[in-house]
Design a protein around this motif. Structure first.
Motif, PDB file in Angstrom:
ATOM      1  N   GLU A  93      73.888  70.606  62.909  1.00 58.21           N
ATOM      2  CA  GLU A  93      73.112  69.363  62.897  1.00 58.21           C
ATOM      3  C   GLU A  93      71.615  69.658  62.772  1.00 58.21           C
ATOM      4  N   LEU A  94      71.134  70.684  63.483  1.00 61.06           N
ATOM      5  CA  LEU A  94      69.718  71.047  63.380  1.00 61.06           C
ATOM      6  C   LEU A  94      69.377  71.528  61.968  1.00 61.06           C
ATOM      7  N   GLU A  95      70.252  72.346  61.381  1.00 58.62           N
ATOM      8  CA  GLU A  95      70.009  72.809  60.017  1.00 58.62           C
ATOM      9  C   GLU A  95      70.035  71.639  59.036  1.00 58.62           C
ATOM     10  N   LYS A  96      70.935  70.708  59.258  1.00 60.66           N
ATOM     11  CA  LYS A  96      71.036  69.537  58.388  1.00 60.66           C
ATOM     12  C   LYS A  96      69.753  68.712  58.458  1.00 60.66           C
ATOM     13  N   ILE A  97      69.235  68.502  59.652  1.00 61.65           N
ATOM     14  CA  ILE A  97      67.987  67.751  59.827  1.00 61.65           C
ATOM     15  C   ILE A  97      66.842  68.472  59.129  1.00 61.65           C
ATOM     16  N   ASP A  98      66.815  69.797  59.267  1.00 64.59           N
ATOM     17  CA  ASP A  98      65.770  70.591  58.623  1.00 64.59           C
ATOM     18  C   ASP A  98      65.865  70.484  57.099  1.00 64.59           C
ATOM     19  N   TYR A  99      67.076  70.588  56.560  1.00 63.34           N
ATOM     20  CA  TYR A  99      67.255  70.463  55.108  1.00 63.34           C
ATOM     21  C   TYR A  99      66.862  69.076  54.607  1.00 63.34           C
ATOM     22  N   LEU A 100      67.237  68.055  55.336  1.00 63.76           N
ATOM     23  CA  LEU A 100      66.881  66.698  54.920  1.00 63.76           C
ATOM     24  C   LEU A 100      65.365  66.501  54.933  1.00 63.76           C
ATOM     25  N   GLY A 101      64.689  67.057  55.941  1.00 70.90           N
ATOM     26  CA  GLY A 101      63.228  66.989  55.986  1.00 70.90           C
ATOM     27  C   GLY A 101      62.597  67.699  54.801  1.00 70.90           C
ATOM     28  N   THR A 102      63.151  68.863  54.459  1.00 68.25           N
ATOM     29  CA  THR A 102      62.643  69.616  53.310  1.00 68.25           C
ATOM     30  C   THR A 102      62.850  68.826  52.019  1.00 68.25           C
ATOM     31  N   ILE A 103      64.004  68.216  51.879  1.00 67.43           N
ATOM     32  CA  ILE A 103      64.291  67.422  50.672  1.00 67.43           C
ATOM     33  C   ILE A 103      63.329  66.245  50.570  1.00 67.43           C
ATOM     34  N   ARG A 105      60.314  65.989  51.845  1.00 70.06           N
ATOM     35  CA  ARG A 105      58.974  66.497  51.542  1.00 70.06           C
ATOM     36  C   ARG A 105      58.867  66.878  50.063  1.00 70.06           C
ATOM     37  N   LEU A 106      59.898  67.537  49.528  1.00 69.92           N
ATOM     38  CA  LEU A 106      59.882  67.924  48.119  1.00 69.92           C
ATOM     39  C   LEU A 106      59.908  66.698  47.206  1.00 69.92           C
ATOM     40  N   GLU A 107      60.639  65.666  47.586  1.00 68.34           N
ATOM     41  CA  GLU A 107      60.662  64.434  46.792  1.00 68.34           C
ATOM     42  C   GLU A 107      59.288  63.779  46.777  1.00 68.34           C
ATOM     43  N   ARG A 108      58.604  63.778  47.923  1.00 72.55           N
ATOM     44  CA  ARG A 108      57.241  63.216  47.965  1.00 72.55           C
ATOM     45  C   ARG A 108      56.290  64.032  47.101  1.00 72.55           C
ATOM     46  N   ASP A 109      56.390  65.371  47.180  1.00 70.72           N
ATOM     47  CA  ASP A 109      55.537  66.233  46.360  1.00 70.72           C
ATOM     48  C   ASP A 109      55.809  66.003  44.874  1.00 70.72           C
ATOM     49  N   LEU A 110      57.076  65.877  44.515  1.00 73.43           N
ATOM     50  CA  LEU A 110      57.440  65.630  43.124  1.00 73.43           C
ATOM     51  C   LEU A 110      56.859  64.303  42.641  1.00 73.43           C
TER      52      LEU A 110
END
Length: 162
Positions: A93-103, A105-110
């Motif tokens: 669950e922690l890794e999933k939350i981290d991955y979703l946060g990264t996604i 952030r990358l979508e905002r940067d894109l």
């Protein structure tokens, strides 16, 4: 007297050779089976439930105690396994939350970069090859070794009127 004794001790068929052979085969089979069971018991773990089934108990209380101990061991293993499952689930669950946060952030940067390109594209000279972004995307190549895009160099095409 000895002759009578030999006839009586073995029974009526004391001299029957087929019966003697049959007894020998049964005894040999029983010995082989017993050896197989002993080998199987030595190979199995103490924690295995099979050993409870093979024991002969003197009383019901002794059997209940042995099976209760086995039940306690199995319940302890179950609790350990459930704890392990909960730990893995929380880690996942922690890794999933981290991955979703990264996604996110990358979508905002894109989105930011896309908006910047849209704004800057109108400022690029028409005679430059960077004025057509779709063409630049088609000509760009991903380099696996360096881990980055190789984009064409900017070229200004000057056309002269006669």
């Amino acid at each position: 007297l000895q002759m009578l004794e030999r006839q009586v001790v073995g029974g009526e068929q004391a001299k029957n050779k087929d019966l003697k052979e049959k007894r020998k085969r049964r005894k040999k089979y029983a010995d082989e089976r017993r050896m197989q069971l002993v080998a199987a018991l030595q190979q199995s773990n103490e924690d295995s439930s099979d050993w409870v089934l093979l024991n002969v108990y003197d009383s019901i209380q002794e059997e209940v105690r042995a099976k209760s101990k086995l039940l306690e061991k199995m319940q302890e293993k179950l609790r350990a396994a459930e704890t392990e499952i909960k730990d893995l689930q929380s880690e996942f669950e922690l890794e999933k939350i981290d991955y979703l946060g990264t996604i996110r952030r990358l979508e905002r940067d894109l989105l930011l970069f896309q908006q910047l390109l849209d704004q800057v594209q109108s400022l690029v000279r028409r005679d430059c090859n960077y004025s057509n972004l779709e063409k630049i995307k088609r000509e760009s190549v991903w380099d696996e070794e360096t881990g980055c895009w190789k984009i064409p160099e900017p070229v200004v095409q000057k056309t002269r009127l006669p």
